[in-house]
Scaffold this motif. Structure first.
Motif, PDB file in Angstrom:
ATOM      1  N   GLN A 140       0.831  -1.201   0.000  1.00  0.00           N
ATOM      2  CA  GLN A 140       0.000   0.000   0.000  1.00  0.00           C
ATOM      3  C   GLN A 140       0.871   1.258   0.000  1.00  0.00           C
ATOM      4  N   LEU A 141       1.932   1.228   0.780  1.00  0.00           N
ATOM      5  CA  LEU A 141       2.845   2.367   0.852  1.00  0.00           C
ATOM      6  C   LEU A 141       3.337   2.759  -0.529  1.00  0.00           C
ATOM      7  N   HIS A 142       3.777   1.787  -1.303  1.00  0.00           N
ATOM      8  CA  HIS A 142       4.377   2.136  -2.598  1.00  0.00           C
ATOM      9  C   HIS A 142       3.354   2.402  -3.687  1.00  0.00           C
ATOM     10  N   ARG A 143       2.180   1.865  -3.559  1.00  0.00           N
ATOM     11  CA  ARG A 143       1.102   2.309  -4.449  1.00  0.00           C
ATOM     12  C   ARG A 143       0.832   3.788  -4.226  1.00  0.00           C
ATOM     13  N   MET A 144       0.778   4.187  -2.967  1.00  0.00           N
ATOM     14  CA  MET A 144       0.457   5.570  -2.637  1.00  0.00           C
ATOM     15  C   MET A 144       1.584   6.524  -3.041  1.00  0.00           C
ATOM     16  N   ILE A 145       2.826   6.064  -2.902  1.00  0.00           N
ATOM     17  CA  ILE A 145       3.949   6.903  -3.350  1.00  0.00           C
ATOM     18  C   ILE A 145       3.891   7.086  -4.865  1.00  0.00           C
ATOM     19  N   LYS A 146       3.686   5.994  -5.595  1.00  0.00           N
ATOM     20  CA  LYS A 146       3.631   6.077  -7.061  1.00  0.00           C
ATOM     21  C   LYS A 146       2.469   6.935  -7.535  1.00  0.00           C
ATOM     22  N   GLN A 147       1.373   6.910  -6.797  1.00  0.00           N
ATOM     23  CA  GLN A 147       0.181   7.672  -7.176  1.00  0.00           C
ATOM     24  C   GLN A 147       0.189   9.094  -6.609  1.00  0.00           C
TER      25      GLN A 147
END
Length: 564
Positions: A140-147
């Motif tokens: 979830q952390l890296h989805r949110m960073i990418k988005q």
């Protein structure tokens, strides 16, 4: 040192911020800071030389917001979240404490059962409708960073983090920041648990050892002897063939790890090979020898014959019912499930021992990371420093030497109103632990037991546990076991661990292929242990793993390591 690297990364990021600010100040001072020029401006050499990172001004870690601010979070319910009379998840002693001290009013954007939190959070990320502060896992952390959904916390951490918070966040080198940092910017605050949370300890039914006149095993061969005896020599004395040696479940878990470590086999983590490159432990040649030994144990009925059909909960139930005599688990497992054995058989006893040594006489357990979650702030949140300040307050309440130790341990947790309520679960925004706390308390506990002097237990989280032990309270036995014995085993291990060496974000191929690779691994290993597949099936598995994405993941993981 990784901790020094984290601080250096933060200081570099802060220096760049100051450099940009200096450059932009030479432009039209009416230019908005969010304009393209402000974001891409470069500084002259003289500007860089005159704006060192040391000029960053620290702020009051517990400075109160006046007027108070409102911060939304996720409320989580579960069997371990109990509230005192007249209180609720929306209004309780902790929500009021944070408002009184920090001027932060926490409100729940939604409330969900712990079992549904991940699914609910995934949906909120997809719809970009999540709270000001959330707790997320690495995916979830890296989805949110990418988005581009998260606030940059670099400046907030550098300006506001208290010494006690830094102690927790940077313990063991600050490995929790690795996955949360991109291009020198911090996007998540680690949520650490105990540093040795997932290091295996071997617990053995001491009463069974004594009855069969056996010594605790120190080597793998001795483990085979003891585990086989527990399965075949009726250690519980009921004249039934209803016991087994080693408890194992269908996730394989620490029992697998405890045996495999004797062969320098390290499942499901990335380790350094002979050339210093990262390699996946489950596909190394040492794992084949470990699987062969586990197969031998299973054939001798020394391992639970039904482990393939049991999840962790069912395996724990068997321990409580007195079925298994050897349990590989974490430092805290005297609390559960080992204590439940005493409910079933009051005269039973467990003793903590190191895992078996390898042929070379060394004990080298694996130690996965102790950070699996992060707290993040929504991009656009008015006061992202509220996340750091609220974590500061929890550190001052929970960690030894904190300004508010007495408030938490005596006035709140120590009061009759909150007794047995697991009040630490109320921490805002979310609970995090002091990674080195239990090792400290363990040393104090052992000294106090040796001299029968409770005054030697000075840690605030140890004092009440000592009292529980001396007063024969329900968890007193478990506190004594894990603090005096389990922590002693971990101390005996010293620095001899194989650590998880990949601490970055899931790679592209991991996102696409890892779930399938893990499924194949689990199925193959289980079949080999149970003897339904020959040991040479391991070689086929390794080849398949490489072809189905393992080689690509290995390249990506090593690219991450090279870029550090």
């Amino acid at each position: 040192m990784r901790g020094q690297k984290i601080r250096g990364m933060i200081m570099v990021a802060m220096a760049l911020l100051l450099v940009f600010a200096a450059a932009c100040s030479k432009k039209d001072n009416t230019q908005a800071s969010g304009s393209p020029a402000a974001q891409t401006g470069s500084a002259s050499p003289s500007a860089e030389a005159t704006t060192p990172a040391a000029e960053v001004k620290a702020e009051d870690p517990l400075g109160k917001f006046d007027p108070p601010i409102e911060v939304s979070v996720v409320g989580t319910t579960g069997t371990n979240v109990l509230f005192a009379d007249g209180e609720s998840i929306n209004d309780n002693i902790m929500t009021r404490t944070y408002k009184d001290i920090l001027g932060i009013q926490f409100v729940n954007k939604w409330v969900s059962d712990a079992s549904q939190t991940v699914e609910k959070m995934n949906l909120s990320i997809n719809t970009n409708n999540f709270p000001d502060i959330s707790k997320v896992d690495v995916n979830q952390l890296h989805r949110m960073i990418k988005q581009d959904q998260l606030a940059d916390l670099t400046e907030a951490y550098e300006k506001y983090a208290s010494p006690l918070l830094r102690k927790a966040m940077e313990y063991g080198g600050g490995e929790g920041f690795e996955a949360a940092s991109v291009d020198g910017k911090i996007y998540g605050m680690p949520v650490p648990v105990d540093y040795f949370e997932n290091a295996a300890i071997m617990y053995i039914r001491q009463d069974w050892l004594d009855k069969l006149k056996l010594q605790a095993p120190k080597t793998i061969d001795e483990l085979v002897t003891v585990a086989t005896a527990f399965a075949q020599q009726d250690p519980d004395g009921n004249n039934k063939a209803d016991t087994y040696g080693i408890a194992l479940d269908n996730t394989l878990g620490m029992a697998f790890d405890g045996v495999a470590a004797a062969y320098k086999g390290y499942r499901a983590i990335w380790i350094k090979d002979g050339e210093g490159k990262l390699a996946y432990g489950s596909v190394q040649p040492e794992m084949k020898a470990a699987l062969a030994k586990l197969q031998e144990l299973y054939k001798a009925k020394a391992i639970d014959p039904e482990f393939g059909a049991k999840d962790w909960g069912k395996a724990a139930d068997d321990i409580g019912a007195g079925k298994g005599g050897i349990y590989f688990g974490a430092f805290w497992q005297p609390l559960y499930p080992l204590s439940t054995t005493k409910t079933h058989t009051p005269e039973s006893d467990w003793t903590a021992y190191p895992i078996p040594a390898g042929a070379d006489g060394t004990i080298v357990p694996k130690r996965p990371t102790n950070v699996y979650n992060w707290m993040v702030a929504r991009k656009g949140m008015a006061n992202p420093e509220a996340l750091v300040k609220s974590m500061n307050l929890w550190a001052e309440m929970w960690i030894e030497g904190g300004k508010y130790n007495d408030l938490f341990y005596k006035e709140i947790q120590g009061s009759d109103k909150y007794k047995g309520k697991e009040i630490h679960q109320y921490a805002k925004p979310y609970f995090f632990d002091d990674p080195g706390k239990n090792m400290v308390i363990g040393k104090q506990f052992r000294a106090a037991m040796e001299k029968d002097d409770g005054s030697l237990v000075t840690h605030p989280d140890g004092k009440w546990k000592w009292d529980a032990y001396k007063n024969n309270e329900p968890n007193g036995w478990a506190f004594m076991k894990y603090l005096s014995e389990s922590e002693a085993v971990l101390e005996q291990y010293g620095e001899n661990f194989v650590h998880q060496s990949f601490l970055g974000a899931p790679t592209d191929t991991m996102v696409k292929r890892l779930a399938n690779l893990n499924k194949i691994e689990s199925e193959t290993f289980t079949k080999i242990i149970m003897g339904t597949s020959n040991i040479d099936e391991f070689d086929k598995f390794v080849k398949q793993w490489k072809q189905l994405g393992g080689d690509a993941i290995t390249e990506e993981v090593n690219a991450w390591a090279s870029a550090k």
